[in-house]
Design a protein around this motif. Structure first.
Motif, PDB file in Angstrom:
ATOM      1  N   VAL A 122     -12.462  -1.844  -5.134  1.00  0.00           N
ATOM      2  CA  VAL A 122     -11.250  -1.412  -4.445  1.00  0.00           C
ATOM      3  C   VAL A 122     -10.846  -2.386  -3.341  1.00  0.00           C
ATOM      4  CG1 VAL A 122     -10.220   0.440  -3.065  1.00  0.00           C
ATOM      5  CG2 VAL A 122     -11.701   1.008  -4.996  1.00  0.00           C
ATOM      6  N   SER A 123     -11.823  -2.938  -2.624  1.00  0.00           N
ATOM      7  CA  SER A 123     -11.477  -3.843  -1.521  1.00  0.00           C
ATOM      8  C   SER A 123     -10.782  -5.103  -2.035  1.00  0.00           C
ATOM      9  CB  SER A 123     -12.739  -4.214  -0.731  1.00  0.00           C
ATOM     10  OG  SER A 123     -13.679  -4.864  -1.565  1.00  0.00           O
TER      11      SER A 123
ATOM     12  N   PHE B 147      -3.475  -6.918  -3.753  1.00  0.00           N
ATOM     13  CA  PHE B 147      -2.269  -6.097  -3.856  1.00  0.00           C
ATOM     14  C   PHE B 147      -1.357  -6.364  -2.657  1.00  0.00           C
ATOM     15  CE2 PHE B 147       0.401  -2.402  -3.440  1.00  0.00           C
ATOM     16  CZ  PHE B 147       0.659  -2.000  -4.746  1.00  0.00           C
ATOM     17  N   LYS B 148      -1.956  -6.425  -1.450  1.00  0.00           N
ATOM     18  CA  LYS B 148      -1.170  -6.695  -0.242  1.00  0.00           C
ATOM     19  C   LYS B 148      -0.576  -8.100  -0.281  1.00  0.00           C
ATOM     20  CE  LYS B 148      -1.381  -6.807   4.809  1.00  0.00           C
ATOM     21  NZ  LYS B 148      -2.234  -6.646   6.005  1.00  0.00           N
ATOM     22  N   GLN B 149      -1.351  -9.082  -0.752  1.00  0.00           N
ATOM     23  CA  GLN B 149      -0.844 -10.445  -0.853  1.00  0.00           C
ATOM     24  C   GLN B 149       0.365 -10.521  -1.780  1.00  0.00           C
ATOM     25  OE1 GLN B 149      -4.262 -12.617  -2.213  1.00  0.00           O
ATOM     26  NE2 GLN B 149      -5.215 -12.752  -0.187  1.00  0.00           N
ATOM     27  N   TYR B 150       0.362  -9.729  -2.837  1.00  0.00           N
ATOM     28  CA  TYR B 150       1.422  -9.810  -3.852  1.00  0.00           C
ATOM     29  C   TYR B 150       2.614  -8.915  -3.511  1.00  0.00           C
ATOM     30  CZ  TYR B 150       3.533 -10.047  -8.499  1.00  0.00           C
ATOM     31  OH  TYR B 150       4.402 -10.245  -9.558  1.00  0.00           O
ATOM     32  N   HIS B 151       2.333  -7.678  -3.025  1.00  0.00           N
ATOM     33  CA  HIS B 151       3.409  -6.717  -2.793  1.00  0.00           C
ATOM     34  C   HIS B 151       3.783  -6.565  -1.310  1.00  0.00           C
ATOM     35  CE1 HIS B 151       3.817  -5.344  -6.905  1.00  0.00           C
ATOM     36  NE2 HIS B 151       2.520  -5.122  -6.989  1.00  0.00           N
TER      37      HIS B 151
ATOM     38  N   LYS C 281       2.132  -5.003   1.075  1.00  0.00           N
ATOM     39  CA  LYS C 281       1.550  -3.825   1.725  1.00  0.00           C
ATOM     40  C   LYS C 281       0.340  -3.362   0.932  1.00  0.00           C
ATOM     41  CE  LYS C 281       5.439  -1.663   1.422  1.00  0.00           C
ATOM     42  NZ  LYS C 281       6.479  -0.609   1.557  1.00  0.00           N
ATOM     43  N   ILE C 282      -0.547  -2.641   1.592  1.00  0.00           N
ATOM     44  CA  ILE C 282      -1.763  -2.186   0.912  1.00  0.00           C
ATOM     45  C   ILE C 282      -1.441  -0.981   0.042  1.00  0.00           C
ATOM     46  CG2 ILE C 282      -3.291  -3.094   2.701  1.00  0.00           C
ATOM     47  CD1 ILE C 282      -3.553  -0.262   3.786  1.00  0.00           C
TER      48      ILE C 282
ATOM     49  N   VAL D 235      -6.071   5.629  -5.582  1.00  0.00           N
ATOM     50  CA  VAL D 235      -6.115   4.169  -5.560  1.00  0.00           C
ATOM     51  C   VAL D 235      -7.343   3.666  -6.310  1.00  0.00           C
ATOM     52  CG1 VAL D 235      -6.380   2.148  -4.063  1.00  0.00           C
ATOM     53  CG2 VAL D 235      -4.810   3.985  -3.421  1.00  0.00           C
ATOM     54  N   SER D 236      -8.461   4.343  -6.102  1.00  0.00           N
ATOM     55  CA  SER D 236      -9.698   3.948  -6.779  1.00  0.00           C
ATOM     56  C   SER D 236      -9.563   4.078  -8.286  1.00  0.00           C
ATOM     57  CB  SER D 236     -10.864   4.804  -6.276  1.00  0.00           C
ATOM     58  OG  SER D 236     -12.056   4.471  -6.954  1.00  0.00           O
ATOM     59  N   GLU D 237      -8.986   5.177  -8.743  1.00  0.00           N
ATOM     60  CA  GLU D 237      -8.812   5.395 -10.187  1.00  0.00           C
ATOM     61  C   GLU D 237      -7.904   4.324 -10.785  1.00  0.00           C
ATOM     62  OE1 GLU D 237      -9.267  10.271 -10.482  1.00  0.00           O
ATOM     63  OE2 GLU D 237      -7.308   9.362 -10.080  1.00  0.00           O
TER      64      GLU D 237
END
Length: 291
Positions: free
Chosen positions: A269-270, A276-280, A282-283, A257-259
């Motif tokens: 990353v945070s 990402f969670k707001q758009y998809h 899920k984290i 995830v970091s890469e």
């Protein structure tokens, strides 16, 4: 007056096969060393940055005439006919020595989007005039570092030349802001395809104002044209494009995830995980676990 082949960068009557560094079939860097005074003309296919290391150079460029002396440089605009007079240094056996760099737009764009320098740019409404500028110790040292390359041009590989051109632009940006502003002004003059610029750079940390600059537009013109092309504001489109690409990479690659976060230009990353969670919905880590 002889008009040179448009693909040529100079008019020295020397064995240029041994004095030219080529990249993708075109002359990228040329060295001119001789001890005979000469004059003539040259048609510039690309923007040309000239470093004068010994002797004197007088050029008639448009309606202006410039005298370039030892350890000075001048930038000449492409698609122009330049008349020149080259004379050697009487203090050094009538030696004339210069380096000429072909500044293609893609090389400048590559530098601007990869450099960590924060480069100030003059407002486009202010004209940046051609002028002769001094070379400092940094640029002189860079010029000398190129001399070994001309001793065995067959061993010089494309990656070396690209690296040296990035070094040239970096040293110029740091050591001569006046000259670098001239380079930026020439780069800014010709608008490029907006889609090409955006698609190439959306996954980097380039700012919207940088994308506008790279496309040859003011920030307001860029936003207006972008809206017409994509029917979204630039910030929204870039964020959604990155997030969709991140989802694809999580599903199809073994990258962490970091890469993925940093490869797509997110700052941390945070922040990436939150949007990402707001758009998809899920984290990123849960999506990776599901895969």
């Amino acid at each position: 007056m002889n008009i040179l082949d448009p693909s040529a960068l100079n008019g020295c009557k020397l064995d240029w096969a041994a004095k030219t560094l080529l990249l993708d079939g075109y002359s990228l860097i040329e060295q001119c060393v001789h001890n005979i005074d000469t004059h003539g003309s040259m048609y510039l296919k690309d923007h040309l940055l000239v470093f004068l290391l010994e002797g004197n150079l007088r050029v008639v460029y448009g309606k202006q005439s410039f005298l370039v002396n030892k350890n000075e440089m001048i930038l000449l605009k492409k698609a122009t006919l330049v008349q020149y007079e080259w004379s050697g240094s009487h203090e050094n056996s009538n030696l004339f020595d210069c380096l000429m760099f072909s500044l293609k737009s893609e090389l400048i764009r590559s530098f601007l989007t990869s450099t960590e320098l924060r480069i100030s740019r003059q407002n486009s409404v202010h004209q940046v005039l051609t002028s002769v500028q001094p070379m400092d110790e940094c640029l002189l040292a860079f010029a000398q570092s190129l001399k070994p390359y001309f001793k065995n041009v067959a061993k010089v590989v494309p990656s070396q030349l690209r690296h040296k051109m990035m070094e040239l632009l970096y040293d110029t940006a740091v050591c001569s802001q006046a000259m670098f502003q001239q380079i930026l002004h020439l780069q800014q003059q010709v608008p490029t395809d907006l889609r090409e610029v955006v698609e190439q750079h959306y996954a980097t940390q380039v700012r919207i104002q940088d994308l506008a600059y790279l496309s040859g537009r003011s920030l307001s013109s860029f936003k207006r044209d972008f809206q017409q092309v994509y029917n979204l504001p630039p910030a929204t489109w870039i964020r959604e494009k990155r997030l969709n690409k991140a989802k694809e990479m999580l599903e199809t690659t073994g990258m962490t995830v970091s890469e993925i976060c940093y490869s797509l230009g997110f700052e941390n990353v945070s922040h990436f995980s939150r949007i990402f969670k707001q758009y998809h919905g899920k984290i990123p880590t849960s999506l990776r676990q599901a895969v």
